[in-house]
Structures are given as C-alpha cells and as structure tokens.
Design an enzyme around this catalytic site. Structure first.
Site, mmCIF file in Angstrom:
data_model
loop_
_atom_site.group_PDB
_atom_site.id
_atom_site.type_symbol
_atom_site.label_atom_id
_atom_site.label_comp_id
_atom_site.label_asym_id
_atom_site.label_seq_id
_atom_site.Cartn_x
_atom_site.Cartn_y
_atom_site.Cartn_z
ATOM 1 N N LYS A 108 18.530 6.193 -6.325
ATOM 2 C CA LYS A 108 18.306 5.454 -5.071
ATOM 3 C C LYS A 108 18.369 3.947 -5.332
ATOM 4 O O LYS A 108 19.012 3.206 -4.594
ATOM 5 C CB LYS A 108 16.948 5.851 -4.451
ATOM 6 C CG LYS A 108 16.659 5.127 -3.147
ATOM 7 C CD LYS A 108 15.364 5.560 -2.475
ATOM 8 C CE LYS A 108 15.079 4.655 -1.283
ATOM 9 N NZ LYS A 108 13.793 4.944 -0.630
ATOM 10 N N PHE B 121 11.063 8.614 0.909
ATOM 11 C CA PHE B 121 10.018 8.532 1.943
ATOM 12 C C PHE B 121 10.654 8.048 3.242
ATOM 13 O O PHE B 121 11.875 7.851 3.310
ATOM 14 C CB PHE B 121 8.888 7.600 1.490
ATOM 15 C CG PHE B 121 9.274 6.134 1.412
ATOM 16 C CD1 PHE B 121 9.976 5.641 0.329
ATOM 17 C CD2 PHE B 121 8.940 5.248 2.431
ATOM 18 C CE1 PHE B 121 10.332 4.307 0.250
ATOM 19 C CE2 PHE B 121 9.293 3.902 2.371
ATOM 20 C CZ PHE B 121 9.991 3.438 1.274
ATOM 21 N N GLY B 122 9.834 7.862 4.252
ATOM 22 C CA GLY B 122 10.302 7.280 5.513
ATOM 23 C C GLY B 122 11.499 8.026 6.087
ATOM 24 O O GLY B 122 11.483 9.256 6.201
ATOM 25 N N ARG C 19 0.856 -1.203 0.000
ATOM 26 C CA ARG C 19 0.000 0.000 0.000
ATOM 27 C C ARG C 19 0.883 1.241 0.000
ATOM 28 O O ARG C 19 0.385 2.351 0.126
ATOM 29 C CB ARG C 19 -0.886 0.026 1.246
ATOM 30 C CG ARG C 19 -1.859 -1.129 1.347
ATOM 31 C CD ARG C 19 -3.031 -0.972 0.417
ATOM 32 N NE ARG C 19 -3.906 -2.151 0.467
ATOM 33 C CZ ARG C 19 -4.851 -2.367 -0.430
ATOM 34 N NH1 ARG C 19 -5.031 -1.543 -1.431
ATOM 35 N NH2 ARG C 19 -5.598 -3.447 -0.336
ATOM 36 N N ASN C 20 2.200 1.040 -0.082
ATOM 37 C CA ASN C 20 3.145 2.159 -0.018
ATOM 38 C C ASN C 20 3.476 2.604 -1.452
ATOM 39 O O ASN C 20 4.156 1.893 -2.195
ATOM 40 C CB ASN C 20 4.395 1.678 0.736
ATOM 41 C CG ASN C 20 5.446 2.754 0.890
ATOM 42 O OD1 ASN C 20 5.659 3.558 -0.008
ATOM 43 N ND2 ASN C 20 6.116 2.749 2.016
ATOM 44 N N LYS D 120 7.266 2.786 -2.489
ATOM 45 C CA LYS D 120 7.871 1.474 -2.783
ATOM 46 C C LYS D 120 7.472 1.029 -4.179
ATOM 47 O O LYS D 120 8.281 0.520 -4.948
ATOM 48 C CB LYS D 120 7.319 0.411 -1.817
ATOM 49 C CG LYS D 120 7.983 0.286 -0.497
ATOM 50 C CD LYS D 120 7.389 -0.972 0.164
ATOM 51 C CE LYS D 120 7.850 -1.168 1.562
ATOM 52 N NZ LYS D 120 7.300 -2.386 2.172
ATOM 53 N N HIS E 180 18.836 -0.882 -0.564
ATOM 54 C CA HIS E 180 18.448 -2.219 -0.099
ATOM 55 C C HIS E 180 17.399 -2.829 -1.040
ATOM 56 O O HIS E 180 17.489 -3.971 -1.438
ATOM 57 C CB HIS E 180 17.898 -2.089 1.332
ATOM 58 C CG HIS E 180 16.844 -1.025 1.515
ATOM 59 N ND1 HIS E 180 16.945 0.233 0.968
ATOM 60 C CD2 HIS E 180 15.635 -1.037 2.159
ATOM 61 C CE1 HIS E 180 15.877 0.947 1.276
ATOM 62 N NE2 HIS E 180 15.071 0.190 1.999
ATOM 63 N N ASP F 71 9.325 -6.598 2.659
ATOM 64 C CA ASP F 71 9.310 -6.058 4.020
ATOM 65 C C ASP F 71 10.672 -5.433 4.245
ATOM 66 O O ASP F 71 11.704 -6.037 3.932
ATOM 67 C CB ASP F 71 9.009 -7.130 5.071
ATOM 68 C CG ASP F 71 8.635 -6.479 6.390
ATOM 69 O OD1 ASP F 71 7.757 -5.579 6.393
ATOM 70 O OD2 ASP F 71 9.222 -6.816 7.436
ATOM 71 N N SER F 72 10.664 -4.219 4.764
ATOM 72 C CA SER F 72 11.929 -3.495 4.859
ATOM 73 C C SER F 72 11.944 -2.648 6.114
ATOM 74 O O SER F 72 10.913 -2.452 6.755
ATOM 75 C CB SER F 72 12.110 -2.625 3.615
ATOM 76 O OG SER F 72 10.907 -1.964 3.293
HETATM 77 P P1 ITT Z 1 3.674 -2.200 2.877
HETATM 78 O O1 ITT Z 1 3.752 -3.064 4.110
HETATM 79 O O2 ITT Z 1 2.274 -1.923 2.450
HETATM 80 O O3 ITT Z 1 4.580 -2.697 1.779
HETATM 81 P P2 ITT Z 1 5.005 -0.271 4.552
HETATM 82 O O4 ITT Z 1 5.421 1.157 4.401
HETATM 83 O O5 ITT Z 1 4.137 -0.627 5.730
HETATM 84 O O6 ITT Z 1 4.269 -0.738 3.214
HETATM 85 P P3 ITT Z 1 6.995 -2.018 5.648
HETATM 86 O O7 ITT Z 1 6.044 -2.738 6.520
HETATM 87 O O8 ITT Z 1 8.003 -2.821 4.882
HETATM 88 O O9 ITT Z 1 6.270 -1.154 4.520
HETATM 89 O O10 ITT Z 1 7.689 -0.930 6.564
HETATM 90 C C1 ITT Z 1 8.756 -0.289 6.065
HETATM 91 C C2 ITT Z 1 9.026 0.959 6.878
HETATM 92 O O11 ITT Z 1 10.461 1.074 6.966
HETATM 93 C C3 ITT Z 1 8.569 2.173 6.077
HETATM 94 O O12 ITT Z 1 7.273 2.592 6.455
HETATM 95 C C4 ITT Z 1 9.658 3.183 6.389
HETATM 96 O O13 ITT Z 1 9.408 3.805 7.618
HETATM 97 C C5 ITT Z 1 10.910 2.314 6.532
HETATM 98 N N1 ITT Z 1 11.560 2.111 5.213
HETATM 99 C C6 ITT Z 1 11.702 0.951 4.505
HETATM 100 N N2 ITT Z 1 12.307 1.164 3.330
HETATM 101 C C7 ITT Z 1 12.550 2.482 3.284
HETATM 102 C C8 ITT Z 1 13.137 3.314 2.327
HETATM 103 O O14 ITT Z 1 13.566 2.861 1.152
HETATM 104 N N3 ITT Z 1 13.219 4.608 2.591
HETATM 105 C C9 ITT Z 1 12.767 5.095 3.762
HETATM 106 N N4 ITT Z 1 12.179 4.402 4.724
HETATM 107 C C10 ITT Z 1 12.074 3.077 4.486
#
Ligand code: ITT
Length: 224
Positions: free
Chosen positions: A203, A180-181, A26-27, A30, A208, A92-93
C-alpha cells in the site's frame, strides 16, 4: 543497579541516540503505515500520543474544522506539538470522488454522520453511505483519489508540509480485508487491486500517505 545498566550496550547506545518523534494520530492503521515508512531510518522512534502519555481528550474532536487538508493537518500538528514539546508529525487525509463534487473530502471520517466512536462500525457506515451516494451516478465512472497532507514540526516549531495523491476508482462490491476506511472500495489505478488487498508495504508503494511521507522524509532527514 539502575535500569540503564541492565540494557545491552547496543540498546543503551540506541536509547541515547534515538530522536523521539510524536505522530499526532489516534488512528492505529495510519500509525502502522507510517512506522513502516520510517523503518529504514535508524535513530528515530515514532511514538503515538498514548506512548508519550497523552491520553485522548475531547477537544481533539475540534482540531479539524477547516475546509482544506492543509489547514487541518497543521492544526493537528500544532496542538500536539504544543502539549508534548516533541518534534511532531501529523497527517490529514481523505477520499475525493469526482462525481460527488469532491465529497467526502475533508469530511471523510464522518461522511455517514456515524458517531458511536467504534472505528470499524464507522468505516462500515461510511462505505455503505458512499455506495448509496453513488447509486444515482451509474452513467459515469466513479473516479476518485486519496489525498494526504503530511506535516512535520521540528522542536522549534518550524513547519514542513508535503502532499501525496493516488488515483483510483470506487467499486460497488468491496474486495479485501486489510487496510482501513474506504480501502475495500478503492481500486488503485493501474492495478487490479484495492488497498484492502495489499500489505502495508505494498500500500505504501502506491498510496497518498506513502508518497507524502517519502517526500517529507527527503525534506527533513538532514535535520534529524
Ligand atoms: P487522526 O485525525 O487521528 O490522524 P483520522 O482517521 O481521524 O485520524 P483523518 O482526520 O485524516 O484521520 O481522516 C481520514 C479519513 O479519511 C479516515 O478516517 C478514512 O475514512 C479516510 N482515509 C484517509 N486515508 C485513508 C486510507 O489510507 N485508507 C482508507 N481510508 C482513508
């Protein structure tokens, strides 16, 4: 005349040949990054859940209860594969900070406990909490890495999983407005830049997610 006949011959060919793959996220950031990684592969269409008619359901919030990225990634992929019947990708990241003993890790999305459902405010709250948490560690470097577990489930639910990591350092003052994030606070190793100062393409070169999905593409491209 049916819709099919209105399409140009090339578009008709493409529609007939395209493999539709669901990216279980939902991101939107990503999704944009991963689409750009798959751009070079013809005959693939990467679709998000809304694009295949799967609107958000509350139970999705409980898909990642595990302590490892591996388990959370496969849980997300299996759920969306089951309800869509499509070959499915998931990721998952998270951010792993050394002096915080690996936090926020699998809890990266909800590190600050912000739960208002607005992604931008959630990112801001997480970044503020990250810097606050690091304030008592001024005597050490704030070394960190992003980790990504990428998963593919084919139409028969055979699973492939790959991992990508990128080293860096957390900086107190954010730099850049892309990504983001935690991106504005993550200075990428061997560069002077944060991910928020890079285009998606740049990027992906270092990230990763770029590393994990490039490996995944190598593993699955012969099956597609
Ligand atoms: P989905 O589960 O719907 O894929 P999400 O945002 O909840 O989306 P995750 O559960 O994998 O995804 O959580 C990843 C979090 O880690 C994300 O919300 C960011 O806060 C951080 N993150 C992961 N990858 C990142 C990136 O490339 N850049 C910045 N923050 C990242």
């Amino acid at each position: 005349m049916g819709l099919k006949n209105w399409l140009l011959p090339k578009e008709r060919y493409c529609r007939a040949r395209c493999v539709r793959i669901l990216f279980a996220t939902r991101n939107s950031h990503k999704c944009q990054e991963v689409r750009s990684l798959f751009k070079g592969i013809t005959g693939l269409e990467i679709l998000n859940p809304d694009e295949v008619g799967l609107s958000y359901q509350g139970c999705e919030d409980n898909l990642e209860p595990f302590d490892t990225f591996e388990e959370n990634a496969s849980s997300k992929a299996k759920y969306f594969h089951q309800i869509s019947g499509l070959p499915t990708l998931a990721d998952d990241s998270g951010l792993v900070v050394d002096c915080l003993n690996g936090l926020p890790g699998v809890n990266s999305k909800r590190f600050s406990s912000w739960s208002q459902g607005d992604p931008i405010s959630q990112d801001e709250a997480n970044n503020e909490f990250l810097v606050q948490s690091l304030e008592c560690f001024r005597n050490v470097e704030w070394t960190a890495r992003y980790v990504c577990l990428a998963v593919f489930l084919d139409s028969k639910a055979n699973m492939k999983m790959t991992r990508g990591e990128v080293e860096g350092e957390i900086i107190e003052i954010p730099k850049g407005s892309d990504g983001f994030g935690y991106d504005p606070h993550f200075l990428v190793e061997n560069t002077e830049l944060t991910f928020a100062e890079m285009s998606d393409r740049e990027k992906n070169r270092f990230s990763h997610r770029g590393k994990a999905f490039r490996k995944l593409v190598e593993e699955i491209k012969s099956d597609l």
